[in-house]
Design a protein around this motif. Structure first.
Motif, PDB file in Angstrom:
ATOM      1  N   ASP A 151      27.108  -2.531 -36.261  1.00  0.00           N
ATOM      2  CA  ASP A 151      27.155  -1.586 -37.384  1.00  0.00           C
ATOM      3  C   ASP A 151      28.357  -0.652 -37.353  1.00  0.00           C
ATOM      4  O   ASP A 151      28.332   0.409 -37.964  1.00  0.00           O
ATOM      5  N   ASP A 163      26.915  -6.719 -38.528  1.00  0.00           N
ATOM      6  CA  ASP A 163      26.231  -5.701 -39.318  1.00  0.00           C
ATOM      7  C   ASP A 163      25.466  -6.334 -40.470  1.00  0.00           C
ATOM      8  O   ASP A 163      25.406  -7.550 -40.601  1.00  0.00           O
ATOM      9  N   THR A 164      24.863  -5.476 -41.270  1.00  0.00           N
ATOM     10  CA  THR A 164      24.268  -5.872 -42.536  1.00  0.00           C
ATOM     11  C   THR A 164      25.274  -5.514 -43.623  1.00  0.00           C
ATOM     12  O   THR A 164      26.057  -4.569 -43.459  1.00  0.00           O
ATOM     13  N   ASP A 166      25.539  -3.446 -45.821  1.00  0.00           N
ATOM     14  CA  ASP A 166      24.777  -2.250 -46.172  1.00  0.00           C
ATOM     15  C   ASP A 166      24.978  -1.805 -47.613  1.00  0.00           C
ATOM     16  O   ASP A 166      24.045  -1.333 -48.256  1.00  0.00           O
ATOM     17  N   ILE A 196      27.417   3.669 -41.514  1.00  0.00           N
ATOM     18  CA  ILE A 196      26.352   3.103 -42.341  1.00  0.00           C
ATOM     19  C   ILE A 196      25.901   4.082 -43.424  1.00  0.00           C
ATOM     20  O   ILE A 196      25.464   3.657 -44.499  1.00  0.00           O
ATOM     21  N   GLN A 298      16.577  -5.812 -42.203  1.00  0.00           N
ATOM     22  CA  GLN A 298      17.924  -6.258 -41.853  1.00  0.00           C
ATOM     23  C   GLN A 298      17.971  -7.086 -40.564  1.00  0.00           C
ATOM     24  O   GLN A 298      19.048  -7.289 -40.000  1.00  0.00           O
ATOM     25  N   LYS A 303      20.645  -8.959 -35.014  1.00  0.00           N
ATOM     26  CA  LYS A 303      21.970  -8.377 -34.790  1.00  0.00           C
ATOM     27  C   LYS A 303      22.306  -8.378 -33.300  1.00  0.00           C
ATOM     28  O   LYS A 303      23.418  -8.731 -32.898  1.00  0.00           O
TER      29      LYS A 303
END
Length: 339
Positions: A151, A163-164, A166, A196, A298, A303
């Motif tokens: 992240d 990461d996602t 976001d 984030i 997520q 992750k």
């Protein structure tokens, strides 16, 4: 469906790490156990991943997981635990170990990233919890040591990121709430010095623009990624506005959603009849909250798993640094009312 190393471990009645070590010729596994595992693997038709086999066959290098601000209450909390769980699951499947180090911003100022790694003979590191202002954000990006950030995107071009997406995910959860008829919305933000927070707030604004809602007509509350911070912020807001204000609270984390729910219920209001609430993370704790909270899942453990896999491939020269978005889903529960 292909047979996994877990299937072999279950059938042989041993741990996953024992299977990994046995199939890769480690001498600390008893001969009879090794033979049993080999017979079981053959009978099930198990085919080991060649890349993983290559990693396990090489002399292990010292890799580390470095977590910043781990001690701050609720800041990352169960999120950190889930990431670590995923990372160590990958390590255990391959009979590999990694050290865990907890740091903070002051420690980063006293010892550079290169010096830290040299001090502990670290050949590669997975880092999480870093703030935008942390010294390591710039130093890691210029380091030759293989690194994976969870992240966080390092300055300087070096290092991988897991990461996602976001911004897109938060746009989706915000649009979900708006499409349910909510136009008077409060967003519970996290720390401003977290990447984030910026990305999720951008997603929030994108959704507002998409649906023709002015940012000026929304309410911003600061929950600081904590349950207590969100509880305090929402409690004060409801004390001042009651039901004359917003109809929905969109939270940047699940723990913030838990604090929001607590504040709402203490005033005798119900969810979703009086207020709607959403979270963001996909933590197991939401399975024990009533009513169930709609959230962005997520795949946090994923992750950690993917981050550690990428790190080891980088350390052993089997992959270059890159960036990956872990897929997310919106888990719909009962917490958002259709107006």
């Amino acid at each position: 469906m292909s047979v996994s190393i877990r299937d072999v471990a279950k059938e042989a009645g041993v741990s996953v790490s024992t299977v990994s070590r046995a199939l890769n010729g480690y001498t600390d596994v008893k001969r009879e156990t090794q033979q049993k595992i080999q017979r079981t693997a053959k009978a099930l038709g198990y085919q080991p991943n060649q890349s993983a086999k290559n990693l396990a066959s090489k002399k292990q290098k010292d890799v580390a997981i470095i977590v910043s601000d781990m001690l701050i209450e609720d800041k990352r909390g169960t999120v950190t635990g889930n990431i670590l769980s995923g990372a160590y699951r990958y390590l255990n499947e391959r009979g590999i170990t990694a050290a865990l180090y907890g740091i903070d911003s002051r420690m980063q100022e006293k010892k550079s990233f290169e010096d830290f790694c040299d001090c502990y003979s670290i050949s590669g590191a997975m880092l999480m919890g870093l703030k935008i202002t942390d010294p390591y954000m710039k130093q890691v990006g210029k380091s030759k040591i293989p690194c994976v950030g969870i992240d966080v995107v390092f300055e300087g071009g070096n290092g991988a990121t897991i990461d996602t997406d976001d911004e897109t995910a938060f746009e989706d959860i915000t649009s979900y709430v708006i499409q349910k008829g909510h136009y008077r919305i409060a967003i519970l933000k996290g720390y401003d010095d977290a990447q984030i927070t910026y990305k999720r707030y951008m997603g929030f604004k994108n959704a507002l623009k998409k649906h023709g809602i002015s940012e000026k007509d929304t309410t911003v509350l600061y929950g600081q990624f904590t349950q207590q911070g969100s509880y305090d912020a929402v409690k004060q807001y409801i004390q001042e506005n009651g039901k004359k204000g917003v109809t929905a609270f969109i939270c940047m984390s699940d723990m913030m959603a838990v604090g929001t729910v607590r504040a709402i219920q203490e005033f005798g209001y119900t969810i979703p009849d009086d207020f709607s609430v959403t979270g963001y993370d996909g933590l197991g704790i939401l399975n024990f909250i009533h009513p169930g909270i709609t959230t962005v899942d997520q795949d946090i453990a994923g992750k950690g798993y993917t981050g550690m896999k990428m790190l080891l491939e980088m350390v052993y020269g089997e992959a270059d640094h890159t960036s990956l978005h872990i897929p997310y889903t919106i888990t719909e529960r009962e917490s958002v009312k259709t107006l």
